[in-house]
Write an enzyme that holds these catalytic residues in place. Structure first.
Site, PDB file in Angstrom:
ATOM      1  N   GLY A  17     -18.308 -31.233 -51.590  1.00 29.88           N
ATOM      2  CA  GLY A  17     -18.543 -29.800 -51.439  1.00 29.88           C
ATOM      3  C   GLY A  17     -19.164 -29.207 -52.686  1.00 29.88           C
ATOM      4  O   GLY A  17     -18.591 -29.307 -53.777  1.00 29.88           O
ATOM      5  N   VAL A  85     -19.692 -36.109 -44.849  1.00 29.44           N
ATOM      6  CA  VAL A  85     -18.419 -36.819 -44.928  1.00 29.44           C
ATOM      7  C   VAL A  85     -17.735 -36.721 -43.572  1.00 29.44           C
ATOM      8  O   VAL A  85     -17.648 -35.638 -42.988  1.00 29.44           O
ATOM      9  CB  VAL A  85     -17.519 -36.219 -46.028  1.00 29.44           C
ATOM     10  CG1 VAL A  85     -16.135 -36.858 -45.996  1.00 29.44           C
ATOM     11  CG2 VAL A  85     -18.168 -36.408 -47.386  1.00 29.44           C
ATOM     12  N   GLU A 176     -19.371  -4.869 -45.932  1.00 31.51           N
ATOM     13  CA  GLU A 176     -20.664  -4.938 -46.607  1.00 31.51           C
ATOM     14  C   GLU A 176     -21.807  -5.060 -45.603  1.00 31.51           C
ATOM     15  O   GLU A 176     -22.867  -4.447 -45.777  1.00 31.51           O
ATOM     16  CB  GLU A 176     -20.659  -6.094 -47.611  1.00 31.51           C
ATOM     17  CG  GLU A 176     -19.695  -5.797 -48.758  1.00 31.51           C
ATOM     18  CD  GLU A 176     -19.661  -6.857 -49.844  1.00 31.51           C
ATOM     19  OE1 GLU A 176     -19.363  -6.485 -50.996  1.00 31.51           O
ATOM     20  OE2 GLU A 176     -19.918  -8.038 -49.554  1.00 31.51           O
ATOM     21  N   ASP A 313     -11.106 -22.627 -50.337  1.00 32.56           N
ATOM     22  CA  ASP A 313     -10.687 -22.047 -49.063  1.00 32.56           C
ATOM     23  C   ASP A 313      -9.909 -23.020 -48.195  1.00 32.56           C
ATOM     24  O   ASP A 313      -9.209 -22.609 -47.273  1.00 32.56           O
ATOM     25  CB  ASP A 313     -11.916 -21.586 -48.264  1.00 32.56           C
ATOM     26  CG  ASP A 313     -12.556 -20.340 -48.851  1.00 32.56           C
ATOM     27  OD1 ASP A 313     -12.101 -19.904 -49.927  1.00 32.56           O
ATOM     28  OD2 ASP A 313     -13.497 -19.823 -48.255  1.00 32.56           O
TER      29      ASP A 313
END
Lengths: 442, 442
Positions: A17, A85, A176, A313
């Site tokens: 990642g 992966v 946003e 996360d």
């Protein structure tokens, strides 16, 4: 006596990642006596906090992304691999790729999160979420196509549907996005069309909870709601979405069900861990939490596997007061540093230490010149908060070139409300809509 | 005596195509007593001469494209419509759109050209051409994916195939593409990979004619060939491509047939008019030429239809010495001005005048710091030619913002060989290749 022998091979650190966590960890290991391999599905690091600006035409993809190879160009102990992966063999210390394997001594897994439609995956085609550059350019094209079609259509009811934009979820991303869409329709597109007035666009922000920016301080939520109101965004709180399709959205509250015909629906409501979290947990004999996150030890290690660290996360990490840490960039960044520190300590045979999160605060911007900022006890909103938001985000962009380009584009669009990134590219991915309004579920 | 009556409606000018020709015509009519409607399939004007820089990662899409609505924001007599034209009803003065019709008093058709595979459309998936922003980002991703896969593969033969890039056609686009790919592999990517050396990439430029830049002066062709050679591009002239598929290319000359295994093949060999040219010619009872272009009168009008003007790459217009004009931007731009002038003259009941092309010259750039320029009798090559190329292209970009951004990005990448636009986006569109080399046709 000096003997002429080969140096022992360096311990292999595989990092999966290239988001905030993985990137920080890899960079923090630049002087460590290890060989680092960073694996990512895509070839770039993405500055996700500004992704909504690409989706709304303020910035270009290249402004907020940096190729991983370019970032690690000078870091001699790092190798970048673009790869997928698919699983883990923890006893054999091996990562399974779609087309090969990678052996490791240390494994850092930080593949983040993806959208969650709470089991309603059939909503995805009509309500895309915002996680990748492709998501952002797709959303940009959807929004623009809706305005273009509205300009051409005679049917007033269908025109109204085309000019209705719904954002589901009023967390920072939803707020946003709604703010940027309001800015766009109220100001940026002014005068660009001849038959429609973009300012007539209806913007609806739907939130299941009682207020916008739920995790923030209530005073800031109220400020943000006021800014949204001033920009002409209709905020619907305590409404549950019961249906999304090509025609629009159906919402329900305690009293009734209501259909909102809309051509453009954007999903900012839920995230869940990337599917790799599940496989990693299974490989370790652990269970993921409700959001699909992997439970980690205090030092971020994975159960009995002290040489595997999980962060960002996808890690379920408990903070002060026993509450799980939020899935935000600062947590991932600090965990990336911590993971690198753990590896360095263990290489020197020092014991690992627990991860501690320093919450420097949170912020969100609402349109042009307004933001809310919460830093410890300091909470403020308005123009100065917006400048703070600008400065913090600009400084965090990974490459200097991007910092200069983004500063220039912001200054330019602030002064001129320019819209050079306002391009429709890619195929039209919207599901076909009949002109009929969505009907409440029977 | 003043009577209170409505003004007569303005003559309607419909312009199809927002490329160089259509854009110039629409802008030149800004003070004419007409109402202009510009129709284009896409929402932006594209500066095609720099498209190869997007395909090779030097620039971002937004740097070379400008939304049409933004260009015509202030031109009150102009309306922009994003739409697909499917045909013409010339007697009724009507344009047929995919979802409606448009009535006109004056029609200007300038929809340009598309790739031609000389009847071998099955080559298209393996050898994409370069006409749109989506083409450019697709090619960028193909080139990058080839390097990424080569870094990971152990099979040396397949690695060689992945690191072979073939450009078919050595006109300006092919030469610029090959030069940019060479620059990229020799310099920009230096040090980015750990297992492959990008400089080992094999670059092959295939041309059926006797020399590169065929339409240019032979001394400039020779200079360009020398620059390409210095950059390590293998130039194969007088070779015909007989086959292209996912494995690579097969070429033939008088003597023999040769297979060139290559994962990335780019098509810069042939163009033909957009399909609308055929429909327009049919509607007017005319025949297109071999390249699919519509024959036009000296004033660019279409046969008996004096109120229809055809220009740019789709018009077959005869220049000095009876040779058809080349399909290049300056021709389209000058024809756009001429078409606008014709409309203005006829509105004042003045006779139309023949179009005359002023050839200010042509130029092409080969990698970094080298170009060839031909301006009338003046022909020069090298660093100064490159600066000329830079200046001319920069000044022609349609928006000031883009001019500043492109200048900055060029300066930046010139100084640092930076590659912020080096992003893989979109789905992998390459046809699946078996690892086998292509075999000569039986």
């Amino acid at each position: 006596m000096v003997t002429d022998r080969k140096p022992a091979p360096l311990p292999r650190v595989v990092i999966i990642g290239g988001g905030f966590g993985g990137l920080t960890c890899a960079r923090a290991l630049r002087r460590a006596p290890v060989s680092v391999t960073l694996v990512d599905r895509s070839n770039h690091h993405l500055f996700q906090p500004l992704l909504y600006q690409v989706a709304t035409g303020g910035l270009s993809p290249a402004n907020i992304a940096a190729p991983l190879r370019s970032i690690f160009h000078r870091q001699q102990n790092a190798t970048v691999l673009q790869g997928e992966v698919v699983g883990f063999n923890l006893p054999a210390k091996r990562v399974l790729l779609a087309d090969g394997t990678l052996n490791y001594d240390w494994l850092v897994v930080a593949t983040g999160a993806t959208h969650s439609y709470f089991g309603k995956d059939e909503w995805a085609p009509a309500a895309p979420g915002l996680k990748t550059l492709d998501d952002a350019t797709d959303i940009r094209a959807r929004v623009l196509r809706a305005f273009e079609q509205a300009e051409r259509i005679d049917d007033l009811q269908e025109q109204r549907r085309l000019l209705t934009f719904v954002v589901v979820g009023a967390g920072p991303t939803g707020v946003e996005l709604a703010g940027a869409l309001a800015e766009l329709s109220r100001h940026t597109l002014k005068g660009d069309f001849r038959r429609i007035n973009p300012a007539d666009a209806r913007l609806v922000l739907i939130e299941a909870g009682p207020r916008v920016l739920g995790p923030y301080d209530p005073t800031l939520s109220a400020k943000a709601a006021a800014y949204l109101h001033r920009l002409g965004v209709t905020v619907l709180t305590q409404k549950t979405v019961t249906r999304i399709d090509a025609r629009g959205v159906v919402v329900r509250d305690a009293a009734a069900e209501e259909a909102i015909p809309a051509a453009t629906v954007l999903w900012a409501a839920g995230v869940q861990s990337s599917p790799l979290a599940q496989r990693l947990a299974e490989a370790a004999g652990l269970e993921t939490d409700r959001a699909g996150r992997v439970p980690v030890g205090a030092d971020l290690s994975l159960g009995a596997h002290a040489n595997v660290l999980v962060l960002g996360d996808m890690a379920s990490c408990v903070g002060k007061g026993g509450k799980p840490l939020p899935g935000v960039a600062p947590v991932a960044i600090q965990q990336g540093s911590h993971a690198a520190a753990m590896i360095r300590r263990r290489l020197r045979s020092q014991p690992s230490t627990p991860f501690r999160y320093y919450d420097y605060g949170s912020m969100a911007t609402i349109g042009r010149s307004a933001a809310v900022v919460s830093m410890g006890r300091l909470k403020f909103a308005g123009y100065f908060a917006w400048l703070t938001w600008l400065f913090v985000h600009l400084m965090q962009l990974v490459s200097f070139e991007n910092r200069v380009l983004v500063l220039f584009q912001w200054a330019w669009s602030y002064l001129t409300r320019g819209r050079s990134a306002w391009l429709i590219t890619g195929k039209d991915t919207r599901p076909t809509a009949s002109a009929a309004a969505p009907s409440p579920t029977p």
